[in-house]
Scaffold this motif. Sequence first.
Motif, short mmCIF file in Angstrom:
data_model
loop_
_atom_site.label_atom_id
_atom_site.label_comp_id
_atom_site.label_asym_id
_atom_site.label_seq_id
_atom_site.Cartn_x
_atom_site.Cartn_y
_atom_site.Cartn_z
N GLY A 69 0.81 -1.21 0.00
CA GLY A 69 0.00 0.00 0.00
C GLY A 69 0.84 1.25 0.00
O GLY A 69 2.08 1.20 -0.12
N SER A 108 0.38 -1.56 -13.01
CA SER A 108 -0.53 -0.95 -12.04
C SER A 108 -0.93 0.43 -12.55
O SER A 108 -0.17 1.07 -13.28
CB SER A 108 0.20 -0.83 -10.70
OG SER A 108 -0.47 0.08 -9.88
N THR A 165 -6.30 -1.69 -12.06
CA THR A 165 -6.53 -0.65 -11.07
C THR A 165 -6.29 -1.26 -9.68
O THR A 165 -5.85 -2.40 -9.57
CB THR A 165 -7.98 -0.13 -11.22
OG1 THR A 165 -8.13 0.99 -10.36
CG2 THR A 165 -9.01 -1.20 -10.85
N ASN A 166 -6.62 -0.53 -8.59
CA ASN A 166 -6.45 -1.10 -7.23
C ASN A 166 -7.27 -2.38 -7.11
O ASN A 166 -8.46 -2.39 -7.42
CB ASN A 166 -6.93 -0.10 -6.18
CG ASN A 166 -6.00 1.10 -6.05
OD1 ASN A 166 -5.50 1.60 -7.05
ND2 ASN A 166 -5.76 1.56 -4.84
N HIS A 180 -3.00 -2.55 1.33
CA HIS A 180 -3.74 -1.49 0.65
C HIS A 180 -4.95 -1.10 1.50
O HIS A 180 -5.27 -1.77 2.49
CB HIS A 180 -4.20 -1.97 -0.72
CG HIS A 180 -3.07 -2.17 -1.69
ND1 HIS A 180 -2.50 -3.39 -1.92
CD2 HIS A 180 -2.39 -1.29 -2.47
CE1 HIS A 180 -1.52 -3.26 -2.81
NE2 HIS A 180 -1.44 -1.99 -3.15
N ARG A 222 -10.59 6.43 -5.63
CA ARG A 222 -9.96 5.20 -6.11
C ARG A 222 -11.02 4.31 -6.77
O ARG A 222 -12.20 4.34 -6.41
CB ARG A 222 -9.32 4.41 -4.95
CG ARG A 222 -8.12 5.06 -4.30
CD ARG A 222 -6.89 5.08 -5.19
NE ARG A 222 -5.75 5.65 -4.49
CZ ARG A 222 -5.46 6.95 -4.43
NH1 ARG A 222 -6.23 7.84 -5.04
NH2 ARG A 222 -4.37 7.37 -3.79
N PHE A 224 -11.81 0.22 -7.64
CA PHE A 224 -11.45 -1.10 -7.08
C PHE A 224 -12.00 -2.22 -7.95
O PHE A 224 -13.19 -2.23 -8.30
CB PHE A 224 -12.00 -1.23 -5.65
CG PHE A 224 -11.37 -0.25 -4.71
CD1 PHE A 224 -10.16 -0.53 -4.09
CD2 PHE A 224 -11.98 0.98 -4.46
CE1 PHE A 224 -9.56 0.39 -3.23
CE2 PHE A 224 -11.39 1.91 -3.60
CZ PHE A 224 -10.18 1.61 -2.99
#
Length: 328
Positions: A69, A108, A165-166, A180, A222, A224
């Motif tokens: 993270g 990423s 993505t995350n 994270h 963000r 997800f």
Amino acid sequence: MNKTTKIYIAGHRGMVGSAIWRALEAKGYTHLIGKTSKELDLKSQPEVADFFECEKPEVVIDAAARVGGILANNNYPYQFLMENMQIQNNLIDSSLKADVAKFIFLGSSCIYPKLAPQPLKEEYLLTGPLEPTNEWYAIAKITGVKACEAIRKQFGKDYISLMPTNLYGTHDNFDLTTSHVLPAMIRKFHEAKQPQLSMLSEVEADKEHLPVTLWGSGTPMREFLFVEDLADAVVFALENKFQDNLYNVGTGVDLTIKELAELIQKTVGHTGEIIWDSSKPDGTPRKLMDVSKMTDAGWKAKVGLEEGIKRTYEWFLENQENFKEVKL
Ligand SMILES: NC(=O)C1=CN([C@@H]2O[C@H](COP(=O)(O)OP(=O)(O)OC[C@H]3O[C@@H](n4cnc5c(N)ncnc54)[C@H](OP(=O)(O)O)[C@@H]3O)[C@@H](O)[C@H]2O)C=CC1
Ligand SMILES: C[C@H]1O[C@H](OP(=O)(O)OP(=O)(O)OC[C@H]2O[C@@H](n3cnc4c(=O)[nH]c(N)nc43)[C@H](O)[C@@H]2O)[C@@H](O)[C@@H](O)C1=O
């Protein structure tokens, strides 16, 4: 590509690698290879070269990396830069030398400039300065993308890069110093309601939940993606020949960290206070993926955020006793 193609999944025990393994097994692929970091240190060029010489994989999926993270990235720049370059360089170069037909590199969304226009298109790569908390990791990932692109250009091989993505999901890292945000929130909210349950009735415990401290301001946004969706995208990329070298993988939808906190708090059933610790970094203000290239290629995400969080929390509840703390 057929079901007996020999596929090496680097990082097959990690959150992403294990999801890819399960997805390929479910589709009937029979020749999967995986090695733990103890069995094969991907930072070691001679070890990796020997492994390729011996195993001769036909396809390689690179899900091995030093991952963490915002705080881990910020505090350990050298490991995030050097280990990631070593791992991916050894894998990519050995694959080329061993005539591996297809290579999938995972990068990423942090490879894109910190203040790039939103949503992030693949063509924005290298158009501006990076986010300082993860520029080391991002630079390593950019060199991986470029190495695959160079091989594609010079040797005409099917080496591609997917930019997730995350991510979050089952087998995530729940260590509070290196994880994270999403797994960190699940654990923090869960543990903040635990101590009271043993001592008080459920009604009283509801009122008595401990406060939870989260990082930064809560204003960054963000996106997800549930890890099983990423695994599905990797299988899709494996089974289809892509025209280009770089594809974003996400949902195309984002939310603020504060909204995420409220969603997870509700799922976990925590009713206490949330404190925002402004001494911790916010990171990039927003990194929403433009996913139209993947959509045009025929793939899109299936698992919604609420459902994904529920499934991750269920997995957390079943596995929390077994967590090894990940310390750098
Ligand atoms: N998690 C996320 O939010 C995101 C992840 N990604 C990318 O997805 C990929 C997988 O990430 P994720 O599954 O979350 O990470 P994990 O930390 O869960 O897994 C990483 C894996 O890499 C392996 N590994 C690390 N160092 C070495 C080494 N020196 N030699 C051999 N193996 C090594 C580990 O093996 P072992 O268990 O045997 O030690 C582990 O299984 C990475 O490329 C990451 O950058 C991209 C975007 C977001
Ligand atoms: C996948 C991606 O992951 C990393 O980037 P990041 O998106 O900034 O990472 P993150 O998930 O750790 O944080 C997201 C946001 O959430 C906030 N936040 C609140 N409370 C907690 C908390 O308790 N833990 C964490 N970790 N963050 C928290 C935090 O302050 C930040 O604003 C990269 O380094 C890079 O490696 C990369 O590619």
